[in-house]
Design an enzyme around this catalytic site. Structure first.
Site, PDB file in Angstrom:
ATOM      1  CG  HIS A  25      32.856  38.695 -47.882  1.00  0.00           C
ATOM      2  ND1 HIS A  25      32.064  39.049 -46.805  1.00  0.00           N
ATOM      3  CD2 HIS A  25      34.112  39.099 -47.561  1.00  0.00           C
ATOM      4  CE1 HIS A  25      32.823  39.623 -45.877  1.00  0.00           C
ATOM      5  NE2 HIS A  25      34.076  39.669 -46.311  1.00  0.00           N
TER       6      HIS A  25
ATOM      7  NE  ARG B 144      26.456  41.731 -52.420  1.00  0.00           N
ATOM      8  CZ  ARG B 144      26.778  41.921 -51.142  1.00  0.00           C
ATOM      9  NH1 ARG B 144      26.414  43.027 -50.518  1.00  0.00           N
ATOM     10  NH2 ARG B 144      27.470  41.010 -50.478  1.00  0.00           N
TER      11      ARG B 144
ATOM     12  CG  ASN C 186      24.860  38.694 -51.573  1.00  0.00           C
ATOM     13  OD1 ASN C 186      25.762  37.849 -51.580  1.00  0.00           O
ATOM     14  ND2 ASN C 186      24.533  39.374 -50.485  1.00  0.00           N
TER      15      ASN C 186
ATOM     16  CG  PHE D 224      20.517  33.534 -42.927  1.00  0.00           C
ATOM     17  CD1 PHE D 224      21.865  33.792 -43.127  1.00  0.00           C
ATOM     18  CD2 PHE D 224      19.743  34.509 -42.315  1.00  0.00           C
ATOM     19  CE1 PHE D 224      22.444  34.994 -42.725  1.00  0.00           C
ATOM     20  CE2 PHE D 224      20.312  35.723 -41.909  1.00  0.00           C
ATOM     21  CZ  PHE D 224      21.665  35.954 -42.115  1.00  0.00           C
TER      22      PHE D 224
ATOM     23  CB  THR E 172      23.198  42.798 -47.729  1.00  0.00           C
ATOM     24  OG1 THR E 172      24.262  43.428 -47.015  1.00  0.00           O
ATOM     25  CG2 THR E 172      23.194  41.312 -47.461  1.00  0.00           C
TER      26      THR E 172
ATOM     27  CE  LYS F  59      28.849  36.201 -50.517  1.00  0.00           C
ATOM     28  NZ  LYS F  59      27.551  36.618 -49.895  1.00  0.00           N
TER      29      LYS F  59
ATOM     30  NE  ARG G 271      29.957  46.495 -47.635  1.00  0.00           N
ATOM     31  CZ  ARG G 271      29.366  45.456 -47.056  1.00  0.00           C
ATOM     32  NH1 ARG G 271      29.975  44.266 -47.000  1.00  0.00           N
ATOM     33  NH2 ARG G 271      28.160  45.551 -46.548  1.00  0.00           N
TER      34      ARG G 271
ATOM     35  CE1 TYR H 155      29.676  36.142 -44.578  1.00  0.00           C
ATOM     36  CE2 TYR H 155      29.786  33.852 -45.220  1.00  0.00           C
ATOM     37  CZ  TYR H 155      29.748  35.187 -45.549  1.00  0.00           C
ATOM     38  OH  TYR H 155      29.774  35.572 -46.879  1.00  0.00           O
TER      39      TYR H 155
ATOM     40  CD  GLU I 275      36.183  40.210 -43.558  1.00  0.00           C
ATOM     41  OE1 GLU I 275      36.203  40.669 -44.726  1.00  0.00           O
ATOM     42  OE2 GLU I 275      35.139  40.115 -42.886  1.00  0.00           O
TER      43      GLU I 275
HETATM   44  N1  UDP Z   1      22.673  36.475 -45.827  1.00  0.00           N
HETATM   45  C1  UDP Z   1      21.597  35.618 -46.054  1.00  0.00           C
HETATM   46  N2  UDP Z   1      20.364  35.962 -45.538  1.00  0.00           N
HETATM   47  C2  UDP Z   1      20.162  37.121 -44.833  1.00  0.00           C
HETATM   48  C3  UDP Z   1      21.264  37.976 -44.608  1.00  0.00           C
HETATM   49  C4  UDP Z   1      22.505  37.624 -45.124  1.00  0.00           C
HETATM   50  O1  UDP Z   1      21.746  34.576 -46.691  1.00  0.00           O
HETATM   51  O2  UDP Z   1      19.021  37.373 -44.393  1.00  0.00           O
HETATM   52  C5  UDP Z   1      23.984  36.130 -46.389  1.00  0.00           C
HETATM   53  C6  UDP Z   1      24.301  36.935 -47.656  1.00  0.00           C
HETATM   54  O3  UDP Z   1      24.974  36.078 -48.561  1.00  0.00           O
HETATM   55  C7  UDP Z   1      25.239  38.005 -47.142  1.00  0.00           C
HETATM   56  C8  UDP Z   1      26.002  37.217 -46.059  1.00  0.00           C
HETATM   57  O4  UDP Z   1      25.000  36.412 -45.444  1.00  0.00           O
HETATM   58  O5  UDP Z   1      26.077  38.510 -48.166  1.00  0.00           O
HETATM   59  C9  UDP Z   1      26.686  38.065 -45.021  1.00  0.00           C
HETATM   60  O6  UDP Z   1      25.770  38.953 -44.442  1.00  0.00           O
HETATM   61  P1  UDP Z   1      26.176  40.457 -44.140  1.00  0.00           P
HETATM   62  O7  UDP Z   1      25.065  41.069 -43.336  1.00  0.00           O
HETATM   63  O8  UDP Z   1      27.545  40.503 -43.574  1.00  0.00           O
HETATM   64  O9  UDP Z   1      26.102  41.146 -45.605  1.00  0.00           O
HETATM   65  P2  UDP Z   1      27.261  41.629 -46.616  1.00  0.00           P
HETATM   66  O10 UDP Z   1      28.365  42.214 -45.793  1.00  0.00           O
HETATM   67  O11 UDP Z   1      27.686  40.434 -47.420  1.00  0.00           O
HETATM   68  O12 UDP Z   1      26.599  42.675 -47.484  1.00  0.00           O
HETATM   69 MG    MG Z   2      29.355  41.435 -44.150  1.00  0.00          MG
END
Ligand code: UDP
Ligand code: MG
Length: 155
Positions: free
Chosen positions: A118, A105, A115, A60, A94, A12, A88, A52, A129
């Site tokens: 992705h 992270r 964070n 957000f 996350t 990112k 992962r 997304y 994806e």
């Molecule tokens: N995100 C955020 N606020 C939140 C939850 C998620 O800004 O409360 C952002 C964060 O950058 C996250 C992305 O949205 O990585 C995608 O969310 P997801 O739940 O898919 O998490 P990931 O798969 O990236 O761990």
């Molecule tokens: Mg995700």
């Protein structure tokens, strides 16, 4: 027997701004994940709506999209046995403050919106994806002399 998988990673804008691209790629390489695709991507509004789509209703969502469009992102396709879940694990959860120490992270970030990475969250979303961001011509099948030491038979 483990399943050989490909998965999508995006580094990112915060990873780019903080000069962490090399460090993050190094961690994937050291784990033994094979880079089969790598490029800069300038994300668009439409791409992010799709990518997304599970978050469109969240408060957000708009700021997440803005964040992701600040600079190009580095798109990578990584390959390996159980690559989706292994990445992962290396990336961490996350919320960086809940992620296990030693994950990218946890080691390099402090809050959810920034964070750093992705990574596809299931084998099904990985297939979708990878196709979303990479054409067949941008994915490379090649042998490394270390393949048999790192992958073995996938056990
Ligand atoms: N995100 C955020 N606020 C939140 C939850 C998620 O800004 O409360 C952002 C964060 O950058 C996250 C992305 O949205 O990585 C995608 O969310 P997801 O739940 O898919 O998490 P990931 O798969 O990236 O761990
Ligand atoms: Mg995700």
């Amino acid at each position: 027997m483990a399943e050989k998988q490909q998965t999508l990673v995006l580094l990112k804008p915060d990873a780019l701004q903080r000069d962490l691209l090399g460090e993050i790629i190094r961690r994937f390489e050291m784990k033994g994940l094979k880079i089969v695709g790598l490029k800069f991507i300038r994300l668009t509004d439409e791409m992010l709506d799709e990518h997304y789509s599970h978050l469109t209703a969240k408060p957000f969502f708009a700021s997440l999209k803005q964040f992701m469009m600040q600079t190009p992102v580095v798109g990578m396709v990584l390959e390996g046995f159980d690559a989706v879940s292994e990445i992962r694990k290396v990336v961490g959860s996350t919320n960086p403050r809940e992620a296990d120490a030693g994950t990218i992270r946890a080691d390099f970030s402090m809050n959810v919106p920034s964070n750093l990475i992705h990574a596809s969250d299931s084998p099904e979303s990985a297939v979708t994806e990878v196709k979303r961001f990479f054409s067949d011509a941008e994915l490379f099948d090649y042998e490394k002399i270390t393949d048999r030491f790192i992958f073995g038979e996938g056990i």
